[in-house]
Design a protein around this motif. Sequence first.
Motif, PDB file in Angstrom:
ATOM      1  N   ILE B 574       0.870  -1.179   0.000  1.00 44.10           N
ATOM      2  CA  ILE B 574       0.000   0.000   0.000  1.00 44.10           C
ATOM      3  C   ILE B 574       0.898   1.218   0.000  1.00 44.10           C
ATOM      4  O   ILE B 574       1.818   1.322   0.805  1.00 44.10           O
ATOM      5  CB  ILE B 574      -0.878   0.044   1.268  1.00 44.10           C
ATOM      6  N   LEU B 589      -6.236   5.335   8.900  1.00 43.36           N
ATOM      7  CA  LEU B 589      -6.433   4.470   7.731  1.00 43.36           C
ATOM      8  C   LEU B 589      -5.887   3.084   8.006  1.00 43.36           C
ATOM      9  O   LEU B 589      -6.551   2.062   7.784  1.00 43.36           O
ATOM     10  CB  LEU B 589      -5.745   5.075   6.498  1.00 43.36           C
ATOM     11  N   TYR B 590      -4.665   3.050   8.483  1.00 43.21           N
ATOM     12  CA  TYR B 590      -4.041   1.745   8.721  1.00 43.21           C
ATOM     13  C   TYR B 590      -4.845   0.945   9.732  1.00 43.21           C
ATOM     14  O   TYR B 590      -5.128  -0.240   9.542  1.00 43.21           O
ATOM     15  CB  TYR B 590      -2.597   1.916   9.227  1.00 43.21           C
ATOM     16  N   SER B 592      -7.983   1.184  10.685  1.00 42.47           N
ATOM     17  CA  SER B 592      -9.269   0.700  10.171  1.00 42.47           C
ATOM     18  C   SER B 592      -9.080  -0.427   9.179  1.00 42.47           C
ATOM     19  O   SER B 592      -9.825  -1.406   9.173  1.00 42.47           O
ATOM     20  CB  SER B 592     -10.049   1.831   9.482  1.00 42.47           C
ATOM     21  N   PHE B 593      -8.073  -0.254   8.316  1.00 43.26           N
ATOM     22  CA  PHE B 593      -7.879  -1.264   7.279  1.00 43.26           C
ATOM     23  C   PHE B 593      -7.591  -2.628   7.901  1.00 43.26           C
ATOM     24  O   PHE B 593      -8.165  -3.649   7.502  1.00 43.26           O
ATOM     25  CB  PHE B 593      -6.746  -0.832   6.343  1.00 43.26           C
ATOM     26  N   ARG B 596     -10.641  -4.196   9.234  1.00 38.87           N
ATOM     27  CA  ARG B 596     -11.521  -4.756   8.211  1.00 38.87           C
ATOM     28  C   ARG B 596     -10.961  -6.046   7.619  1.00 38.87           C
ATOM     29  O   ARG B 596     -11.700  -6.977   7.311  1.00 38.87           O
ATOM     30  CB  ARG B 596     -11.709  -3.756   7.084  1.00 38.87           C
ATOM     31  N   VAL B 597      -9.651  -6.062   7.435  1.00 41.59           N
ATOM     32  CA  VAL B 597      -9.055  -7.276   6.864  1.00 41.59           C
ATOM     33  C   VAL B 597      -9.271  -8.449   7.812  1.00 41.59           C
ATOM     34  O   VAL B 597      -9.575  -9.566   7.391  1.00 41.59           O
ATOM     35  CB  VAL B 597      -7.545  -7.077   6.589  1.00 41.59           C
ATOM     36  N   GLU B 760     -12.006  -3.706   0.465  1.00 37.98           N
ATOM     37  CA  GLU B 760     -11.905  -3.092   1.782  1.00 37.98           C
ATOM     38  C   GLU B 760     -11.091  -1.808   1.728  1.00 37.98           C
ATOM     39  O   GLU B 760     -11.466  -0.783   2.298  1.00 37.98           O
ATOM     40  CB  GLU B 760     -11.241  -4.066   2.769  1.00 37.98           C
ATOM     41  N   LEU B 761      -9.976  -1.847   1.000  1.00 33.32           N
ATOM     42  CA  LEU B 761      -9.131  -0.659   0.972  1.00 33.32           C
ATOM     43  C   LEU B 761      -9.821   0.477   0.241  1.00 33.32           C
ATOM     44  O   LEU B 761      -9.778   1.633   0.672  1.00 33.32           O
ATOM     45  CB  LEU B 761      -7.790  -0.989   0.301  1.00 33.32           C
ATOM     46  N   LEU B 764     -12.256   2.546   2.004  1.00 31.02           N
ATOM     47  CA  LEU B 764     -11.702   3.580   2.870  1.00 31.02           C
ATOM     48  C   LEU B 764     -11.178   4.757   2.040  1.00 31.02           C
ATOM     49  O   LEU B 764     -11.236   5.898   2.448  1.00 31.02           O
ATOM     50  CB  LEU B 764     -10.550   2.997   3.704  1.00 31.02           C
TER      51      LEU B 764
END
Lengths: 110, 916
Positions: B574, B589-590, B592-593, B596-597, B760-761, B764
């Motif tokens: 990323i 961002l990181y 949340s990501f 989600r992953v 997912e990414l 965001l």
Amino acid sequence: MPIALGEFEQLVLFALLRLGPDAYGTTVRREIQSRTGRQVSISAVYTTLERLEQKGLVRSRTGEPTSERGGRRKRHFEVLPLGARALKAAYEAFTQMAHGLEHRIKGVPR
Amino acid sequence: MTRVLLLLIRLATPRSEREWVVGDTLEELEHIRRTAGQRAGSRWLCRETLRVLLSAPRHHLLVGSRVTLEAPERRRDGIMRTIRDDIRYSVRLLKRSPGFAAIAITTLALGIGANTAMFAVVNGVLLKPLPFAEPDRLMLVHLLAPDRQRGPNAFREVSWSYPKYASFLRNQTAFESSSGFALREMSLTDVTEPERIRGEVTTEQYLAVLGIAPLIGRAFTREEAHVAGTAPVAMIGEGLWRRRFGSDRAIIGRTIHIDRNPYTIVAVLPRGFRGLSGQADAWVPLATYQRSWLTQEQNHNFTLVARRRTNTTEQQAAAAATKIGRELEAEFSNASFDGRAWSAKAVSLSASRTEMDLRRTTLVLLGAVGFVLLIACVNLATLVSTKTLRRSREVAIRIALGATRRHIARQFAVETLVLTSAGAVLGLLIAMLMLSASATLLPDSDAFFRTRDALRPAMRGSAGLTQIGASMIGLDGTTLLFACGAALLCAVLIASLPALQASLVQPIHALKAAAATIGLGPRTRLDLRGPLVVTQIALSVVLLAGAGLMLKSLARLHGTSIGIDATRLLTARIQLPPGGYSPQTSHSLYASFIERVHAIPGVEAAALGSCLPVSGGCNSTLIRFDRRLKTFVGNEPSVSVYWVSPTYFPTLGIRLLRGRTFGGTDRAGSPKVAVVNETAARTFWPGKDPIGSVVAIGQGDFNDGAEVVGVVSDVRYGSIESTPVPDIYVPILQSFQPRAELFVRSSVPTAALVSALRTELQSLDSNLPIANVRSMDKQLDDAMWQTRVSAWLLSAFAVLAMLLTTTGLFGVMAQSVAHRTPEFGIRMAIGAGAADVLRLVLWRALVISGVGILVGIGSAFLLARVVAALLYDVPAHDPGTYLTVTAAMVVVLIAAAYLPARRALRIEAVAALRSE
């Protein structure tokens, strides 16, 4: 019918005639050079001599080696009767064709 | 001089005339020297030589052969006509024995083809000049920074910062033009599917220095490269032009969005040009891309390529570079930052082209495939010599009819050349096939020419050059010349044996001689079969040993743990666009990501890191232990630094040895923490516990110190072969890191997983692509590619060599048995048993094999030094490998000798005597 000779062949035969039976490559070449001014290579001389021999107009024999030739032998050439006859025919043809034209020829600028 | 001219005259005269012609020439020369002087003589000789040479052809034609008395004008013979006849005759002969022709041509085709393909690789990667204008004047200029890790006097090559480059431009005189370039990851963001590409950030002279003209459009202007605020422009490559813009001729003026910023396209660059990094698809000028670089003195990003002046030598340029380094030192006082003065050096582009290991590998492989061809040629030589002997009657008749030995030899040479030429032509086709096949089988460009030494980031420049070299691999003039040369060499090798036979043998003995024996007289025979097979065995043993060592090295690489659990581990990259995120937004961002992953069904673990293992290494910086000091002096030790998310260590399977790893509480605002690896613990805190110590490192905003909270096991981030170095891990949520590697462990099939990750990414941030998706297993594989390919190829060659050698030995033994059948018959008639005959047969095979293996092992020992540098954890004289090789060879040779031996056993005395 005697064999027709090329121009250089005639020169060589004349040289052989003049030099006699001891003629070999070097002397023939020198003779031609001094009388006509033409610088010819030794291979050209030998080419012609070979051809003349093949046609039966001259014959060759191997001679003695000398030190200034690095111990190599000489190859002497001598005119045969057939060759003499051919040369005579050529000479006669030449002189007949040139008969009466000497002055004209000499008058042509060099 | 005189002697040379005389020699020329000699050579130009037919043999029969030489004596008188040379004699006359000498006589005349002496005469002229005597009468006109030495100089006149030499002059005359020169002219005479010329005259003779010019009239030589005619002389030869008229005088050469005395066979006919015909008028000379009728002879049309010449060398060319006889060769044409010979070729026709050879083709006719080959058609009569199609089996032999098929075997010979196929063997030659495979051998010459493999050699040509390998040479094409060597040519592209090492020999061919780089595809730039006058490439020998191009040089790379590096800054040299002190390398504390390698020693007090060691330097490492680093890139330039813009202010230092500007200073270089102002002060230097040795180079007529120069340009900086930096490879960067970029995203094309103006379509639904953002595409990850690589691009180069360059100054305006880049194309001019390299001598490349754009396909369409213009290069950057000075303002675009050096002045902040000019309108953003970009150049794109031909591939990108074709792919994304359909080769639109009206491309100039259109906009392209890179990292969400619009750039106007001003040029399309020619096909095949990917910049000096070998990977770029787009180019942007410096000032436009990142204006902050213009003022940061210590932000080193650029590689500098320069063209030296025509009247400046390489040494002068190198000296000029050192002088520039000193001036830079005075202007920027790097020493205060690092403790030692920096310097500079200039290296020619072609010298930077490949790293030692790749060069060595390609050359070793070329040598190996050459060995295989040699072995094949020996087999073919024996084959051809057998055939020739069967034709000895025909040869005898031809000699009787007047053919000279020279003519026979020439006709024979033509036969062999016809064979090898056919093999070479076919071989070229095979080489083409091999090259195109290997192009599809090679690992992707990311791993392709990776360096093995992670601590030399400047070698990345060479990686690009090697990549350019790789794109130049193909069949061109030089390769074709090589193929012709190989065909010629094969012809010489194959023909020399029978030619030797023919020149020594009397026709009558030829009828009695066996293959590969040379009859020197009625009783003496020179049997070359034995020594030939010994040579083959020796060469095969050398190849086997090389293959064995490589295979063992590969096994060791496989067996080396790099410190993580790579099963079912997927990685992806990323990249946050420059200027698009602040530290806080990146953290959210990181975080949340990753959440989600984790929520994706089937995902067992996920984490973010900053560096892929066995990728060549990433960032390194200085580490400081004294809390009282606030700045770095420059003699502090170096450490590799990694930014990781809290779940990093369990996701990758890195063991925690002491203390704790990062947790959810370690985020921005909380006290800074760090984790070190065991090598760091051992190196910096020998005998003590690092937990609780406060360290400061020069990057990531950790200048004020962080507390060490844990020690983890070592991981090899550089390469599999490299020994672990001190590493320090810092939480990615406590620092700003725009580039992150995603690690996901799951059993979900890759395609489904990747699309889920992408979804997912993009939920965001719709402009963020996922790139470089790869499984960790593949990453490991690619890290071993050089050793793997070498081991594979060497093994293939060794197997081929063994096959050819056993054929050779088999043939020799079969012939020997057939030849000695009458002898065995007599022996058996007077009482020898089957065992005695067997002993006689096998004795020869044993001697040949024994000598061959001994010579082979000895040669392998000597040559082992060549391969030693390519091996990992295997000594070049590893006894285990050599023993195995010997054993394998013995087994194979026994198998080869078995059948003829058995046939010998079945000889019946009466039948044997009758066969005489």
